[in-house]
Design a protein around this motif. Sequence first.
Motif, PDB file in Angstrom:
ATOM      1  N   UNK A   1      38.931  37.354  35.073  1.00  0.00           N
ATOM      2  CA  UNK A   1      38.500  38.485  35.896  1.00  0.00           C
ATOM      3  C   UNK A   1      38.194  38.055  37.329  1.00  0.00           C
ATOM      4  N   UNK A   2      37.615  36.873  37.481  1.00  0.00           N
ATOM      5  CA  UNK A   2      37.288  36.373  38.819  1.00  0.00           C
ATOM      6  C   UNK A   2      38.550  36.206  39.664  1.00  0.00           C
ATOM      7  N   UNK A   3      39.597  35.669  39.042  1.00  0.00           N
ATOM      8  CA  UNK A   3      40.880  35.524  39.746  1.00  0.00           C
ATOM      9  C   UNK A   3      41.430  36.903  40.092  1.00  0.00           C
ATOM     10  N   UNK A   4      41.368  37.833  39.139  1.00  0.00           N
ATOM     11  CA  UNK A   4      41.863  39.186  39.359  1.00  0.00           C
ATOM     12  C   UNK A   4      41.143  39.888  40.492  1.00  0.00           C
ATOM     13  N   UNK A   5      39.821  39.739  40.544  1.00  0.00           N
ATOM     14  CA  UNK A   5      39.044  40.396  41.615  1.00  0.00           C
ATOM     15  C   UNK A   5      39.421  39.862  42.994  1.00  0.00           C
ATOM     16  N   UNK A   6      39.698  38.568  43.080  1.00  0.00           N
ATOM     17  CA  UNK A   6      40.134  37.996  44.359  1.00  0.00           C
ATOM     18  C   UNK A   6      41.471  38.595  44.793  1.00  0.00           C
ATOM     19  N   UNK A   7      42.392  38.766  43.843  1.00  0.00           N
ATOM     20  CA  UNK A   7      43.697  39.345  44.158  1.00  0.00           C
ATOM     21  C   UNK A   7      43.551  40.796  44.627  1.00  0.00           C
ATOM     22  N   UNK A   8      42.684  41.532  43.919  1.00  0.00           N
ATOM     23  CA  UNK A   8      42.472  42.949  44.254  1.00  0.00           C
ATOM     24  C   UNK A   8      41.860  43.087  45.649  1.00  0.00           C
ATOM     25  N   UNK A   9      40.890  42.233  45.950  1.00  0.00           N
ATOM     26  CA  UNK A   9      40.251  42.272  47.272  1.00  0.00           C
ATOM     27  C   UNK A   9      41.248  41.931  48.368  1.00  0.00           C
ATOM     28  N   UNK A  10      42.077  40.928  48.126  1.00  0.00           N
ATOM     29  CA  UNK A  10      43.078  40.511  49.115  1.00  0.00           C
ATOM     30  C   UNK A  10      44.068  41.627  49.418  1.00  0.00           C
TER      31      UNK A  10
END
Length: 239
Positions: free
Chosen positions: A90-99
């Motif tokens: 989820x942490x990786x996913x949230x970074x992608x979504x924010x980017x």
Amino acid sequence: IVPDKTSAQPKKEQVAGMFDDIAHRYDFLNRFLSGGMDIGWRKKALGYLSDLKPKNILDVATGTADVAIMASGLLKPTSITGIDISEGMLAIGRKKIKKLGLEKTIELLKGDSETISFKDDSFDAVTVAFGVRNFQNLEKGMSEIFRVLKPGGKLVVLEFSKPKIPLVKSFYNLYMKIVTPNVGKFFSKNRNAYEYLDESIRKFPEGQDFTNILNNLGYINTHYKPLSLGICSIYCGEK
């Protein structure tokens, strides 16, 4: 089927730990081991929702949010909620979504497929990509998904399967037994995760067996379509 047969932990906890461990390399290994085909598989799976035009989508076992991000672009829903038991993914996913500036559309939450924390009839569509194999209790997970689907809503599952054509099957078996775990070990230092991948695919009730499970749980208009000579399959069902 569990990632570590020597562990006393339940499957759910083992799977969460396994994905936490490989999260930083997960997207790279997906592209590498599938030769990039996984992107096309996801796109084809989401194509089964294009006529429905869902406004609210739940992505179960969202991982690093690949399906959620692609669904946002292809289907233009109002909101997408992704749930997963692995905080690392989820942490990786949230970074992608924010980017990508998609925070207003996509929300990622820690959540379990067997106890989905939403009311009955909450979502127009539910997607699961390469996640149902990892459910501790498959029927319970699919039943929970059915519960949160709105009447008229649609389930789309993308999952690995086993090729049936003899030559393809032989090459596939060699690839999964030798190439995949060794590549996985080299890049993520976790050989068990990729040995588990092979074993979990072999034991998964694929094809008509899986659609029969959906039928027994109340889904209607169920069907499936093998992709890439049977390496994976798309499953659909409605409420």
